[in-house]
Scaffold this active site. Structure first.
Site, PDB file in Angstrom:
ATOM      1  N   CYS A  70       0.813  -1.223   0.000  1.00  0.00           N
ATOM      2  CA  CYS A  70       0.000   0.000   0.000  1.00  0.00           C
ATOM      3  C   CYS A  70       0.842   1.267   0.000  1.00  0.00           C
ATOM      4  O   CYS A  70       0.312   2.357  -0.219  1.00  0.00           O
ATOM      5  CB  CYS A  70      -0.959  -0.022   1.183  1.00  0.00           C
ATOM      6  SG  CYS A  70      -1.971  -1.505   1.197  1.00  0.00           S
ATOM      7  N   HIS A 116      -3.289   6.898   1.942  1.00  0.00           N
ATOM      8  CA  HIS A 116      -3.756   5.578   1.510  1.00  0.00           C
ATOM      9  C   HIS A 116      -5.156   5.342   2.086  1.00  0.00           C
ATOM     10  O   HIS A 116      -5.390   5.516   3.287  1.00  0.00           O
ATOM     11  CB  HIS A 116      -2.776   4.507   1.983  1.00  0.00           C
ATOM     12  CG  HIS A 116      -3.316   3.120   1.836  1.00  0.00           C
ATOM     13  ND1 HIS A 116      -3.923   2.688   0.682  1.00  0.00           N
ATOM     14  CD2 HIS A 116      -3.363   2.073   2.703  1.00  0.00           C
ATOM     15  CE1 HIS A 116      -4.324   1.436   0.855  1.00  0.00           C
ATOM     16  NE2 HIS A 116      -3.993   1.043   2.068  1.00  0.00           N
ATOM     17  N   ASN A 157     -10.317  -0.689  -0.067  1.00  0.00           N
ATOM     18  CA  ASN A 157      -8.869  -0.523  -0.020  1.00  0.00           C
ATOM     19  C   ASN A 157      -8.276  -1.148  -1.287  1.00  0.00           C
ATOM     20  O   ASN A 157      -8.305  -2.364  -1.455  1.00  0.00           O
ATOM     21  CB  ASN A 157      -8.343  -1.222   1.244  1.00  0.00           C
ATOM     22  CG  ASN A 157      -6.832  -1.187   1.368  1.00  0.00           C
ATOM     23  OD1 ASN A 157      -6.123  -0.897   0.416  1.00  0.00           O
ATOM     24  ND2 ASN A 157      -6.341  -1.497   2.557  1.00  0.00           N
TER      25      ASN A 157
HETATM   26  N1  COA Z   1     -18.707  -8.610  10.091  1.00  0.00           N
HETATM   27  C1  COA Z   1     -19.259  -8.733  11.306  1.00  0.00           C
HETATM   28  N2  COA Z   1     -18.521  -9.013  12.415  1.00  0.00           N
HETATM   29  C2  COA Z   1     -17.188  -9.138  12.251  1.00  0.00           C
HETATM   30  C3  COA Z   1     -16.561  -9.013  11.001  1.00  0.00           C
HETATM   31  C4  COA Z   1     -17.374  -8.743   9.883  1.00  0.00           C
HETATM   32  N3  COA Z   1     -16.878  -8.599   8.654  1.00  0.00           N
HETATM   33  N4  COA Z   1     -15.236  -9.189  11.165  1.00  0.00           N
HETATM   34  C5  COA Z   1     -15.027  -9.412  12.455  1.00  0.00           C
HETATM   35  N5  COA Z   1     -16.202  -9.383  13.117  1.00  0.00           N
HETATM   36  C6  COA Z   1     -16.447  -9.561  14.541  1.00  0.00           C
HETATM   37  C7  COA Z   1     -15.329 -10.294  15.228  1.00  0.00           C
HETATM   38  O1  COA Z   1     -15.495 -11.675  15.132  1.00  0.00           O
HETATM   39  C8  COA Z   1     -15.478  -9.785  16.641  1.00  0.00           C
HETATM   40  O2  COA Z   1     -16.514 -10.462  17.279  1.00  0.00           O
HETATM   41  P1  COA Z   1     -16.385 -10.874  18.825  1.00  0.00           P
HETATM   42  O3  COA Z   1     -16.290  -9.568  19.567  1.00  0.00           O
HETATM   43  O4  COA Z   1     -17.656 -11.614  19.059  1.00  0.00           O
HETATM   44  O5  COA Z   1     -15.160 -11.703  18.920  1.00  0.00           O
HETATM   45  C9  COA Z   1     -15.940  -8.342  16.470  1.00  0.00           C
HETATM   46  O6  COA Z   1     -16.501  -8.274  15.160  1.00  0.00           O
HETATM   47  C10 COA Z   1     -14.815  -7.338  16.566  1.00  0.00           C
HETATM   48  O7  COA Z   1     -13.740  -7.793  15.773  1.00  0.00           O
HETATM   49  P2  COA Z   1     -12.408  -6.976  15.628  1.00  0.00           P
HETATM   50  O8  COA Z   1     -11.444  -7.730  14.771  1.00  0.00           O
HETATM   51  O9  COA Z   1     -11.971  -6.543  16.994  1.00  0.00           O
HETATM   52  O10 COA Z   1     -12.952  -5.705  14.849  1.00  0.00           O
HETATM   53  P3  COA Z   1     -12.246  -4.328  14.621  1.00  0.00           P
HETATM   54  O11 COA Z   1     -12.991  -3.244  15.262  1.00  0.00           O
HETATM   55  O12 COA Z   1     -10.753  -4.413  14.884  1.00  0.00           O
HETATM   56  O13 COA Z   1     -12.445  -4.144  13.045  1.00  0.00           O
HETATM   57  C11 COA Z   1     -11.180  -4.295  11.046  1.00  0.00           C
HETATM   58  C12 COA Z   1     -11.854  -5.060  12.162  1.00  0.00           C
HETATM   59  C13 COA Z   1     -10.504  -5.279  10.110  1.00  0.00           C
HETATM   60  C14 COA Z   1     -12.232  -3.501  10.290  1.00  0.00           C
HETATM   61  C15 COA Z   1     -10.132  -3.315  11.676  1.00  0.00           C
HETATM   62  O14 COA Z   1      -9.306  -4.017  12.575  1.00  0.00           O
HETATM   63  C16 COA Z   1      -9.287  -2.636  10.647  1.00  0.00           C
HETATM   64  O15 COA Z   1      -9.784  -1.906   9.815  1.00  0.00           O
HETATM   65  N6  COA Z   1      -7.952  -2.858  10.681  1.00  0.00           N
HETATM   66  C17 COA Z   1      -7.076  -2.294   9.701  1.00  0.00           C
HETATM   67  C18 COA Z   1      -7.101  -3.130   8.460  1.00  0.00           C
HETATM   68  C19 COA Z   1      -6.447  -2.487   7.296  1.00  0.00           C
HETATM   69  O16 COA Z   1      -6.626  -1.325   7.068  1.00  0.00           O
HETATM   70  N7  COA Z   1      -5.675  -3.281   6.549  1.00  0.00           N
HETATM   71  C20 COA Z   1      -4.997  -2.856   5.390  1.00  0.00           C
HETATM   72  C21 COA Z   1      -3.893  -1.948   5.743  1.00  0.00           C
HETATM   73  S1  COA Z   1      -3.056  -1.431   4.348  1.00  0.00           S
END
Ligand code: COA
Length: 320
Positions: free
Chosen positions: A111, A245, A275
């Protein structure tokens, strides 16, 4: 001398996949995806190849810059999802647009790829080696996505963007790039076949620790912005736009807040594209350009961050 952007182009695949369609594939819903990421839909390349999208974006940028392809002396394509290993996508772009005088090669910095490619062009300019560069970023992330993994499949999209950079009179800006290989495990995709065929299939897809990446971005990007400003003795008020980004609206809002900048200086289009890795910054540049939001001479601070881990920032002037 300094690098100015004097033309942009982009291409987004025809097929649009909204969050409701993803909810048919994995257990998720539109509200959750929008709330956690800001993403509403993404373009998915059903028929388009990475090379096709790169060429379309490149043609748009060259036309917008009003130059002939023969004037281009450098083409760098940033991609982590080229169609083939050889030849590189940049050479395919060179062939298709008729840029016969250009040196052409690809880089893979995930990225951060577009920003790092621009930084390389600027370094070539500063060394007096080249004067006109075409920077292209193109990604078909849908082919590297596990459509049964709700942690990742909600995030990514396909597309391409390009910019023509010219060496113009003005202050030369220094870029900043950091890498942390120790954290490489947080975002991986092993596309080469492993001895174990079943393992190989699983490793073909993007695998991510979302929370680690989130923390990394929110902490490191504001530091990066400050470092870029300091290195160039540029005040924060002089920056017209932060073109970041497009990973997640919450990341960008947190970065703006940490810098004490208004959200309007951090434009976003991730709601429509998801993304798109290296392509996200030039896709946004082109959208802003085509809707007349840039003014000549404005300073734009670009920052990319992602797998590697890598993070890179630089200042470019708008030159149209
Ligand atoms: N839909 C619904 N629920 C989901 C889910 C989805 N797509 N993905 C995860 N969950 C659930 C999890 O299982 C978890 O449930 P639990 O509390 O019962 O265990 C809950 O939602 C929270 O999960 P978590 O992983 O803590 O969510 P989060 O707030 O961290 O959001 C992302 C997840 C991926 C959106 C976030 O971490 C993020 O954006 N990270 C950066 C990723 C990124 O930008 N990557 C590329 C970089 S270049």
């Amino acid at each position: 001398m300094s690098a100015v952007i004097c033309g942009t182009g982009s291409y987004a695949p025809e097929y649009i996949m909204d969050n409701d369609r993803i909810a048919e594939l994995v257990e998720t819903n539109d509200d959750w995806i929008r709330e956690r990421t800001g993403i509403r839909r993404r373009h998915i390349a059903k028929t388009e190849t990475t090379t096709f999208m790169a060429v379309e974006a490149a043609k748009g940028a060259v036309e917008n810059a009003g130059i002939s392809p023969e004037e281009i002396d450098l083409i760098i394509t940033a991609t982590l999802s080229s169609d083939v290993i050889l030849p590189c996508t940049a050479c395919e772009v060179q062939k298709e647009i008729g840029a016969k005088n250009a040196a052409a090669f690809d880089i893979n910095a995930a990225c951060s790829g577009f920003v790092i490619a621009c930084n390389m062009a600027e370094a070539f300019f500063a060394a007096g080696q080249y004067r006109t560069a075409l920077i292209v970023a193109a990604e078909s992330l849908s082919r590297l996505t596990d459509w049964s993994d709700r942690n990742t499949c909600i995030l990514f999209g396909d597309g391409a963007g390009a910019a023509v950079l010219k060496n113009a009179p003005g202050k030369h800006f220094l870029s900043v790039t950091h890498s942390d290989g120790e954290k490489g495990w947080t975002l991986t995709c092993k596309s080469r076949p492993a001895a174990d065929a079943e393992k190989s299939l699983r490793e073909h897809f993007i695998d991510m620790n979302g929370q680690e990446i989130f923390k990394f971005a929110v902490r490191k990007v504001p530091e990066l912005v400050k470092e870029v400003l300091q290195k160039n003795a540029v005040d924060q008020e002089e920056i017209a736009w932060y073109i970041m980004h497009q990973a997640n609206s919450r990341i960008l809002e947190a970065v703006a807040k940490r810098l004490g900048e208004p959200a309007m200086k951090f434009p976003m289009n991730l709601q429509h594209y998801g993304n798109t890795s290296s392509a996200s910054i030039p896709l946004l540049l082109d959208e802003m350009n085509r809707t007349g939001r840039f003014s000549k001479g404005e300073k734009i601070l670009m920052a990319g961050f992602g797998a590697g881990l890598t993070w890179s920032g630089s200042i470019l002037a708008w030159g149209i």
